[in-house]
Write a protein that holds these residues in place. Structure first.
Motif, PDB file in Angstrom:
ATOM      1  N   SER A 214       0.820  -1.210   0.000  1.00  0.00           N
ATOM      2  CA  SER A 214       0.000   0.000   0.000  1.00  0.00           C
ATOM      3  C   SER A 214       0.853   1.259   0.000  1.00  0.00           C
ATOM      4  CB  SER A 214      -0.918   0.015   1.232  1.00  0.00           C
ATOM      5  OG  SER A 214      -0.147  -0.017   2.427  1.00  0.00           O
ATOM      6  N   ALA A 215       2.154   1.116   0.309  1.00  0.00           N
ATOM      7  CA  ALA A 215       3.071   2.261   0.375  1.00  0.00           C
ATOM      8  C   ALA A 215       4.481   1.721   0.506  1.00  0.00           C
ATOM      9  CB  ALA A 215       2.731   3.156   1.562  1.00  0.00           C
TER      10      ALA A 215
ATOM     11  N   ILE B 215       3.277  -2.406   3.997  1.00  0.00           N
ATOM     12  CA  ILE B 215       4.205  -1.360   3.556  1.00  0.00           C
ATOM     13  C   ILE B 215       5.567  -1.989   3.272  1.00  0.00           C
ATOM     14  CG2 ILE B 215       5.378   0.776   4.234  1.00  0.00           C
ATOM     15  CD1 ILE B 215       2.878   1.314   6.026  1.00  0.00           C
ATOM     16  N   GLU B 216       6.116  -1.701   2.115  1.00  0.00           N
ATOM     17  CA  GLU B 216       7.445  -2.199   1.742  1.00  0.00           C
ATOM     18  C   GLU B 216       8.514  -1.268   2.290  1.00  0.00           C
ATOM     19  OE1 GLU B 216       9.904  -2.852  -2.364  1.00  0.00           O
ATOM     20  OE2 GLU B 216       8.013  -3.948  -2.127  1.00  0.00           O
TER      21      GLU B 216
ATOM     22  N   ALA C  66       3.831   4.078  -5.564  1.00  0.00           N
ATOM     23  CA  ALA C  66       3.574   3.833  -4.138  1.00  0.00           C
ATOM     24  C   ALA C  66       3.702   5.121  -3.330  1.00  0.00           C
ATOM     25  CB  ALA C  66       4.558   2.794  -3.601  1.00  0.00           C
ATOM     26  N   PRO C  67       2.746   5.402  -2.438  1.00  0.00           N
ATOM     27  CA  PRO C  67       2.918   6.540  -1.524  1.00  0.00           C
ATOM     28  C   PRO C  67       4.228   6.392  -0.743  1.00  0.00           C
ATOM     29  CG  PRO C  67       0.682   5.682  -1.400  1.00  0.00           C
ATOM     30  CD  PRO C  67       1.469   4.709  -2.226  1.00  0.00           C
ATOM     31  N   LEU C  68       4.941   7.507  -0.577  1.00  0.00           N
ATOM     32  CA  LEU C  68       6.270   7.494   0.037  1.00  0.00           C
ATOM     33  C   LEU C  68       6.201   7.984   1.474  1.00  0.00           C
ATOM     34  CD1 LEU C  68       9.384   7.330  -0.004  1.00  0.00           C
ATOM     35  CD2 LEU C  68       9.386   9.637  -0.993  1.00  0.00           C
ATOM     36  N   LEU C  69       6.701   7.156   2.382  1.00  0.00           N
ATOM     37  CA  LEU C  69       6.895   7.515   3.783  1.00  0.00           C
ATOM     38  C   LEU C  69       8.391   7.541   4.057  1.00  0.00           C
ATOM     39  CD1 LEU C  69       4.294   4.918   4.859  1.00  0.00           C
ATOM     40  CD2 LEU C  69       3.990   7.302   5.495  1.00  0.00           C
ATOM     41  N   ILE C  70       8.835   8.478   4.883  1.00  0.00           N
ATOM     42  CA  ILE C  70      10.236   8.542   5.294  1.00  0.00           C
ATOM     43  C   ILE C  70      10.297   8.469   6.811  1.00  0.00           C
ATOM     44  CG2 ILE C  70      12.323   9.968   5.369  1.00  0.00           C
ATOM     45  CD1 ILE C  70      11.547  11.135   2.690  1.00  0.00           C
TER      46      ILE C  70
ATOM     47  N   ARG D  19      -0.137   2.935   8.454  1.00  0.00           N
ATOM     48  CA  ARG D  19      -1.264   2.318   7.769  1.00  0.00           C
ATOM     49  C   ARG D  19      -2.434   3.295   7.654  1.00  0.00           C
ATOM     50  NH1 ARG D  19      -2.422  -3.439   9.120  1.00  0.00           N
ATOM     51  NH2 ARG D  19      -1.819  -2.781  11.207  1.00  0.00           N
ATOM     52  N   GLU D  20      -2.692   4.040   8.714  1.00  0.00           N
ATOM     53  CA  GLU D  20      -3.791   5.009   8.688  1.00  0.00           C
ATOM     54  C   GLU D  20      -3.474   6.180   7.757  1.00  0.00           C
ATOM     55  OE1 GLU D  20      -6.754   4.744  10.036  1.00  0.00           O
ATOM     56  OE2 GLU D  20      -6.267   2.778  10.845  1.00  0.00           O
ATOM     57  N   VAL D  21      -2.215   6.601   7.732  1.00  0.00           N
ATOM     58  CA  VAL D  21      -1.823   7.731   6.881  1.00  0.00           C
ATOM     59  C   VAL D  21      -2.080   7.438   5.409  1.00  0.00           C
ATOM     60  CG1 VAL D  21       0.224   8.909   5.974  1.00  0.00           C
ATOM     61  CG2 VAL D  21      -0.183   8.859   8.424  1.00  0.00           C
ATOM     62  N   VAL D  22      -1.811   6.222   4.986  1.00  0.00           N
ATOM     63  CA  VAL D  22      -1.936   5.913   3.560  1.00  0.00           C
ATOM     64  C   VAL D  22      -3.326   5.428   3.177  1.00  0.00           C
ATOM     65  CG1 VAL D  22       0.519   5.437   3.312  1.00  0.00           C
ATOM     66  CG2 VAL D  22      -1.047   3.548   3.826  1.00  0.00           C
ATOM     67  N   ARG D  23      -4.233   5.335   4.159  1.00  0.00           N
ATOM     68  CA  ARG D  23      -5.611   4.998   3.826  1.00  0.00           C
ATOM     69  C   ARG D  23      -6.261   6.162   3.082  1.00  0.00           C
ATOM     70  NH1 ARG D  23      -7.994   2.279   9.373  1.00  0.00           N
ATOM     71  NH2 ARG D  23      -7.037   0.235   9.124  1.00  0.00           N
ATOM     72  N   PRO D  24      -7.062   5.876   2.080  1.00  0.00           N
ATOM     73  CA  PRO D  24      -7.720   6.954   1.337  1.00  0.00           C
ATOM     74  C   PRO D  24      -8.600   7.834   2.201  1.00  0.00           C
ATOM     75  CG  PRO D  24      -7.883   4.881   0.150  1.00  0.00           C
ATOM     76  CD  PRO D  24      -7.328   4.555   1.496  1.00  0.00           C
ATOM     77  N   ALA D  25      -9.128   7.276   3.300  1.00  0.00           N
ATOM     78  CA  ALA D  25     -10.048   8.042   4.144  1.00  0.00           C
ATOM     79  C   ALA D  25      -9.365   9.179   4.882  1.00  0.00           C
ATOM     80  CB  ALA D  25     -10.737   7.115   5.148  1.00  0.00           C
ATOM     81  N   GLY D  26      -8.040   9.132   4.993  1.00  0.00           N
ATOM     82  CA  GLY D  26      -7.358  10.232   5.654  1.00  0.00           C
ATOM     83  C   GLY D  26      -6.388   9.780   6.709  1.00  0.00           C
ATOM     84  N   VAL D  27      -6.072  10.669   7.623  1.00  0.00           N
ATOM     85  CA  VAL D  27      -5.011  10.473   8.593  1.00  0.00           C
ATOM     86  C   VAL D  27      -5.593  10.252   9.973  1.00  0.00           C
ATOM     87  CG1 VAL D  27      -3.010  11.533   9.682  1.00  0.00           C
ATOM     88  CG2 VAL D  27      -3.450  11.928   7.264  1.00  0.00           C
TER      89      VAL D  27
END
Length: 244
Positions: A22-23, A50-51, A94-98, A230-238
């Motif tokens: 998912s990200a 998340i990878e 993929a959405p990017l998290l750092i 997981r919540e951050v990358v959900r379409p519903a929001g943060v």
């Protein structure tokens, strides 16, 4: 083994693939650490879909360089940016998290032009500007979220009115995790910083020190971070974790 050519030698990184991700998370470890220390955390991240990709800092793990001199912040940012580019080539959508821990947290803020020391005590502002990137190397709009673990005081001078550097945008989800008993990076500085950045979620861990992912609380910390991402990358929001 995966390597890329950095400005100061060959840089090693690891990847923990997820088939239906998912990200993706790019992890920047602290000084004295390397990617081999993070298999356990990667398991929690992968369970969240998340990878994870992680970099051996110059002179650490299998990366070339001097472990006593990992580089200036500008050099560390350049290495991190190169890993992000490599990961983006493989996972372009993929959405990017750092995430950064300690020195890695300084680097993560540096990627956004926001790791600025307290210039009130700096004798040479020219040196500050030369060693601290003041503009983003990664546009905040390209990020799904930022996680900071054990971030040292020396990187938290930015954000005050008139401070050097680029202010962090309010629209960027940010989670800071910190041990209450952290002696290497005392928690008061990050408390003050999150007061100035009141949209940042700060989660404090009692009876925990600097290296949260390798202390007795590691399972709870990993679960909290994975759930936040997981919540951050959900379409519903943060979804934000409450202070505790």
């Amino acid at each position: 083994m995966p390597f890329f050519d950095g400005a100061r030698g060959r840089m090693h990184y690891r990847r923990w693939p997820v088939e239906n991700h998912s990200a993706m998370l790019v992890l920047l470890p602290g000084i004295g650490q390397h990617t081999g220390h993070y298999h356990r955390f990667a398991k929690s991240v992968r369970a969240a879909g998340i990878e994870m990709w992680a970099l051996d800092t110059a002179g650490h793990g299998l990366s070339e360089g001097d472990p006593e001199n990992p580089g200036t912040l500008a050099e560390l940012v350049a290495d991190a940016l190169r890993l992000i580019e490599v990961a983006r080539t493989e996972l372009p959508r993929a959405p990017l998290l750092i995430m950064g821990h300690s020195l890695g947290a300084v680097t993560a803020l540096g990627l956004l032009g926001a790791a600025v020391p307290d210039t009130a005590s700096a004798a040479d502002l020219g040196a500050v500007e030369a060693n601290c990137p003041l503009v983003p190397s990664v546009e905040p709009t390209a990020l799904a979220g930022l996680v900071l673990s054990g971030v040292p005081k020396r990187a938290l001078g930015g954000g005050a009115p008139g401070a050097l550097g680029t202010p962090l945008p309010r629209g960027l989800p940010i989670l800071a995790v910190h041990g209450v008993e952290d002696r290497r990076a005392p928690i008061d500085a990050v408390r003050d910083w999150t007061d100035r950045h009141n949209w940042v979620s700060l989660v404090e861990y009692d009876d925990a020190g600097h290296d949260l992912l390798h202390e007795p609380v590691h399972a709870r910390v990993a679960a909290d971070i994975a759930e936040w991402m997981r919540e951050v990358v959900r379409p519903a929001g943060v979804a934000r974790l409450a202070r505790r």
